[in-house]
Design an enzyme around this catalytic site. Structure first.
Site, PDB file in Angstrom:
ATOM      1  N   GLU A  10      -9.813   9.082  33.265  1.00  0.00           N
ATOM      2  CA  GLU A  10      -9.813   9.440  31.359  1.00  0.00           C
ATOM      3  C   GLU A  10      -8.292   9.620  31.615  1.00  0.00           C
ATOM      4  O   GLU A  10      -8.032  10.286  31.130  1.00  0.00           O
ATOM      5  CB  GLU A  10     -10.306  10.593  31.241  1.00  0.00           C
ATOM      6  CG  GLU A  10     -10.982  11.251  31.537  1.00  0.00           C
ATOM      7  CD  GLU A  10      -9.905  11.974  30.976  1.00  0.00           C
ATOM      8  OE1 GLU A  10      -9.154  12.737  29.823  1.00  0.00           O
ATOM      9  OE2 GLU A  10      -9.483  13.767  32.181  1.00  0.00           O
ATOM     10  N   LEU A 282     -21.198  20.401  27.520  1.00  0.00           N
ATOM     11  CA  LEU A 282     -20.888  21.517  27.677  1.00  0.00           C
ATOM     12  C   LEU A 282     -21.458  21.053  29.178  1.00  0.00           C
ATOM     13  O   LEU A 282     -21.234  22.167  30.386  1.00  0.00           O
ATOM     14  CB  LEU A 282     -22.221  21.962  27.382  1.00  0.00           C
ATOM     15  CG  LEU A 282     -22.791  23.485  28.372  1.00  0.00           C
ATOM     16  CD1 LEU A 282     -21.534  25.058  28.154  1.00  0.00           C
ATOM     17  CD2 LEU A 282     -24.403  24.212  27.775  1.00  0.00           C
ATOM     18  N   ALA A 283     -21.973  19.803  28.963  1.00  0.00           N
ATOM     19  CA  ALA A 283     -22.007  19.350  31.069  1.00  0.00           C
ATOM     20  C   ALA A 283     -20.697  19.390  31.654  1.00  0.00           C
ATOM     21  O   ALA A 283     -20.655  20.113  32.697  1.00  0.00           O
ATOM     22  CB  ALA A 283     -22.659  17.960  30.772  1.00  0.00           C
ATOM     23  N   GLN A 285     -18.449  21.214  31.200  1.00  0.00           N
ATOM     24  CA  GLN A 285     -17.597  22.486  31.637  1.00  0.00           C
ATOM     25  C   GLN A 285     -18.488  23.008  32.073  1.00  0.00           C
ATOM     26  O   GLN A 285     -18.120  24.833  32.923  1.00  0.00           O
ATOM     27  CB  GLN A 285     -17.651  22.979  30.268  1.00  0.00           C
ATOM     28  CG  GLN A 285     -16.429  22.085  29.081  1.00  0.00           C
ATOM     29  CD  GLN A 285     -16.862  23.271  28.201  1.00  0.00           C
ATOM     30  OE1 GLN A 285     -17.445  24.101  27.518  1.00  0.00           O
ATOM     31  NE2 GLN A 285     -16.616  22.274  27.094  1.00  0.00           N
ATOM     32  N   HIS A 306     -15.267  11.537  31.019  1.00  0.00           N
ATOM     33  CA  HIS A 306     -15.021  13.128  31.331  1.00  0.00           C
ATOM     34  C   HIS A 306     -15.634  13.961  32.423  1.00  0.00           C
ATOM     35  O   HIS A 306     -14.633  14.360  33.511  1.00  0.00           O
ATOM     36  CB  HIS A 306     -14.882  13.768  29.788  1.00  0.00           C
ATOM     37  CG  HIS A 306     -13.613  14.741  29.649  1.00  0.00           C
ATOM     38  ND1 HIS A 306     -12.699  15.357  29.722  1.00  0.00           N
ATOM     39  CD2 HIS A 306     -12.672  13.850  28.271  1.00  0.00           C
ATOM     40  CE1 HIS A 306     -11.420  15.502  28.699  1.00  0.00           C
ATOM     41  NE2 HIS A 306     -11.725  14.035  28.001  1.00  0.00           N
TER      42      HIS A 306
END
Length: 343
Positions: A10, A282-283, A285, A306
């Site tokens: 990305e 959240l995934a 991070q 991401h």
């Protein structure tokens, strides 16, 4: 020295921040090239430069390329030092992204750290302070990481001026993350936070949320706050047995109240219908703390660009092979091996 291409995947600032965090934690130098090549204005912006200065401050790193718009940086970290630190962005740039850059190195240091952050606290395309406090840190605690945060002043784009503090404790025993089930939903909340915005804006957002789902009046809340400039953010929260999901959409001048609320409701429905515990943001991070900890696995939504880019950067810097596979329907499984066994 590892070399990371910032134009891969990305092509955003996350590649730069993840490389800094891993370099600092592992004590290995890194060269990051083509920084933010996928963005309209490539190179380091103010908040990315503060991330770099913060990582340098806590590790005594030797750095080249530390200037605005720079597209190449070399970073040679020393030993991370716990202590008291203050990092001010000077704009409305995201303080949460600065925090996440230095959090893991300070968690893995040998003492308690006190960090003061100034700038934006509730930003578009970045985790807000509320997300960090309610969603991210509780899952970190499941892995054995401990940090406490306290908000002192809200900061919205473009005025900024927000301020918050973090107390970061050295890790004791780390544990694998096992987050495959959401568990029972205990409660949910729709919270609209506004500063220097007419009250009807929040009222319209809450009415739209109520009209699009199963919300009772007791779950709809307004929060009027003080800040240096105007701001508005819609936050939909699911408090479940094993995780709290925080879905947020920041208000913008060109977006009606109904569109802002509608975007949040759409993401909320997608999360709830998937039945997974870990939301899309959240995934992304959780990967670094899992890689630097004891690994584990979680169920989440279809992987974002991401997430996939972060996985590739982690592989390049650590050799860790993270697997992502579709389970059924909208659910995917992310598995991170326990790389501590190989250290």
């Amino acid at each position: 020295m590892h070399t990371i291409n910032g134009s891969q995947g990305e092509g955003g600032g996350q590649i730069f921040r993840s490389a800094l965090t891993l370099s600092t934690c592992l004590g290995e130098p890194v060269r990051i090239r083509n920084i933010r090549a996928g963005r309209r204005k490539p190179g380091l912006m103010r908040q990315h430069l503060v991330c770099l200065h913060a990582a340098q401050a806590i590790s005594g790193a030797e750095v080249t390329g530390a200037e605005l718009s720079s597209t190449e940086v070399t970073f040679k970290p020393g030993e991370v030092r716990a202590g008291e630190y203050r990092f001010a962005i000077g704009t409305a740039g995201s303080t949460s992204l600065v925090f996440q850059t230095i959090l893991l190195p300070l968690l893995l240091a040998d003492g308690v750290s006190e960090v003061c952050l100034e700038g934006g606290t509730h930003n578009k395309q970045a985790p807000s302070f509320d997300f960090i406090q309610a969603g991210f840190l509780p899952v970190m605690a499941q892995m054995g990481y401990r940090a406490e945060v306290q908000l002192e002043r809200f900061g919205f784009y473009p005025a900024g001026g927000g301020k918050w503090r973090a107390r970061i404790y050295p890790v004791g025993e780390l544990k694998p993350l096992d987050l495959l089930e959401r568990g029972a939903v205990l409660s949910k909340e729709a919270l609209v936070t506004s500063a220097q915005i007419p009250g009807h804006v929040a009222d319209r957002e809450l009415r739209h949320i109520a009209s699009k789902g199963d919300w009772v009046p007791e779950e709809l809340h307004r929060r009027q706050v003080d800040s240096f400039g105007p701001g508005n953010i819609v936050s939909l929260r699911v408090y479940a047995e094993h995780v709290t999901e925080v879905i947020e959409v920041v208000g913008e001048k060109q977006l009606s109240s109904e569109r802002v609320a509608g975007r949040a409701v759409k993401e909320f429905k997608r999360y709830m219908e998937a039945g997974v515990p870990v939301g899309e943001h959240l995934a992304d991070q959780l990967l670094l703390p899992m890689v630097l900890g004891r690994g584990g696995c979680f169920r989440t939504l279809a992987p974002s660009q991401h997430l996939l880019t972060n996985i590739e950067v982690i592989r390049q810097l650590t050799g860790t092979e993270i697997s992502v596979r579709r389970e059924s329907g909208p659910a995917w499984i992310v598995n991170v091996p326990d790389s501590m066994q190989a250290r």
